[in-house]
Write a protein that holds these residues in place. Sequence first.
Motif, PDB file in Angstrom:
ATOM      1  N   TYR B  15      42.666 -18.862 -48.676  1.00 14.31           N
ATOM      2  CA  TYR B  15      41.479 -19.357 -47.973  1.00 14.31           C
ATOM      3  C   TYR B  15      41.856 -19.982 -46.639  1.00 14.31           C
ATOM      4  CZ  TYR B  15      37.317 -22.196 -47.036  1.00 14.31           C
ATOM      5  OH  TYR B  15      36.212 -22.770 -46.455  1.00 14.31           O
ATOM      6  N   HIS B  16      42.832 -20.904 -46.681  1.00 14.02           N
ATOM      7  CA  HIS B  16      43.187 -21.614 -45.452  1.00 14.02           C
ATOM      8  C   HIS B  16      43.861 -20.704 -44.447  1.00 14.02           C
ATOM      9  CE1 HIS B  16      41.761 -25.570 -46.403  1.00 14.02           C
ATOM     10  NE2 HIS B  16      42.279 -25.465 -47.608  1.00 14.02           N
ATOM     11  N   PHE B  18      43.222 -17.511 -44.046  1.00 14.48           N
ATOM     12  CA  PHE B  18      42.170 -16.666 -43.484  1.00 14.48           C
ATOM     13  C   PHE B  18      41.260 -17.452 -42.542  1.00 14.48           C
ATOM     14  CE2 PHE B  18      37.908 -14.722 -43.813  1.00 14.48           C
ATOM     15  CZ  PHE B  18      38.206 -13.498 -43.228  1.00 14.48           C
ATOM     16  N   VAL B  19      40.684 -18.537 -43.070  1.00 18.59           N
ATOM     17  CA  VAL B  19      39.752 -19.317 -42.258  1.00 18.59           C
ATOM     18  C   VAL B  19      40.477 -19.970 -41.084  1.00 18.59           C
ATOM     19  CG1 VAL B  19      38.061 -21.191 -42.263  1.00 18.59           C
ATOM     20  CG2 VAL B  19      38.264 -19.710 -44.241  1.00 18.59           C
ATOM     21  N   GLY B  20      41.680 -20.459 -41.334  1.00 14.21           N
ATOM     22  CA  GLY B  20      42.444 -21.102 -40.269  1.00 14.21           C
ATOM     23  C   GLY B  20      42.776 -20.140 -39.148  1.00 14.21           C
TER      24      GLY B  20
END
Lengths: 304, 283
Positions: B15-16, B18-20
């Motif tokens: 998640y981090h 990708f979103v980051g």
Amino acid sequence: MASSIRKKNFKQNNWMGYFFIGPWLLAFLAFTLLPMAASLYFAFNDYSSLDSLDKARWIGLQNFERMFFNDNKYWKSVGATLYYVIFAIPLRLTMALGLAMLLNTGRNGVSFYRAAFYAPSIVGGSIAVAVMWRQVFGTEGLFNAAIRLLGLPTRTWLGDPDYAIWTLIALAVWQFGSPMLIFLAGLKQIPTEFYEAASIDGANGVRKFISITLPLLSPVIFFNLIMQMISGLMVFTQAFIITGGAPLDTTLFYALYIYRRAFENFQMGYASAMAWVLLIIIAVFATIVFKTSNQWVYYESKEE
Amino acid sequence: MTIKQRRELVSSIIYHLFVGFFCLLMIYPLLWLFSSSLKPSAEVFRDTTSLIPSRLSFENYTNGWAGFGGITFSTFYLNSFIYTSLAVVITVFFSAMVAYGFSRIQFTGRKFWFACMITTLMLPVQVVIIPQYIMFSNLKWLNTLYPLLLPRIGGQAFFIFMFMQFIRGIPKELDEAAEIDGCGKIGIFFRIILPLIVPAMVTAAIFSFYWTWEDFLSPLIYLNSPKLYTVSLALRSFADPSANTDWGAIFAMSALSLVPVFIIFIFFQRYLVQGISTTGLKG
């Protein structure tokens, strides 16, 4: 006795009511209603001077005839504006919804991401960013440098009639922060029980999105779609600074063309006619919103 | 570590990442603007994608601040500051006043005028700006602040609407109690309503600041003398490719003009998020 007191109160309220909305009323009459009437009058006039109304010459529908039948640039500007609105706004909202769903978790760092994704929106309308954007997509700019690193062919984005408008669309999509926050607030209001029940029934993520998220959020999405399309029709600054309507008038947005006619060619009558056509187009959009607004917006205060 | 915990950790890392990554991509142009402004002038377009200047250089800022035509950015900032602060105060105060009138006082024609006000939310400025220009030009008010400030005495429909939402949440008993104590409508507005809608006024003030600071069309039309230019107008002239190719200086002045915007954003983020989420206000 009682009724006379009520009457007195009523009268007093009238005074006080108009006292408080007075500033707005004054500004509305002087800076909105009167100019609108004047603009409507100019639309039927050949009026190319600033000094005196005597110079205005009534020409009936000639401005509109010229606009619809004898002005290629007009149709180019209509085409460019529609192209921009039809691509930029749905793309922006899609991006906003996607990010809102990604951020709608209790994970750490979400508030940081939210702020970072919103940052482009607060500066996106500024001249500073427009100036920067011109350099991002310049021949030696950031974008070309980045795609060169990836081994892709570079282009003169701003000079290419096929791509120049996409630099403006990209700038609009980049500012997805506000609808993202609105969607995020909407998503938070959907009860988690709905998703839990769907999970028990064996629904997967896509299914939950289509059957729960989308229907419950659709009023908000639709409202934002229409409102943002309306403001998209009036986009001016970015095209003025970044492309200046070039190349080959592919980015000559409607508002920019009105500005050119009014403040560069001083054809106030013709520009007013163009502005009124825009007003009518927007009125159609707005009617759609208001005819269906009861479902999602609570406007008037309901008082006893 | 159980399997469940491990899965949790893996999903969190993905998640981090990708979103980051996406987050970095989105703010990269802004970071690039700020870092380019700190690069030595000759370096801006040499190692274009790099965010790290070979050495920190403030020459762009001193070069840029000198402005053009013998007018420095001190003048432009002063002009913008005067315009923006007056505009914010006028807009927010009158919006609150009008909102109180619409939401707390029963008077004939209230519904009609309210509908008119909501309609102006969607009115294209192009319909009114031409006659306004002719009007102000005949009054010999070009190159003054009147055309930019006077229309604001009506407040701004967005804010009026937002304040009305807020005022609706204030119990009417407060008004009535004050009335019994002999307080008039004006007293109620100043002593009860105004203090209670301060949070909404902060939100409105921030948006108003942003919109005025970045306002371009009106200053472009009404202010023709470079002495009176706001920062936005000055940036546009300053960044004219046919007149200036010192991109370091242009980036420096652009970046600088965004500093007040970001400072307010960082300190008042809560108000902004609240304002947008509750009213659907476009920022």
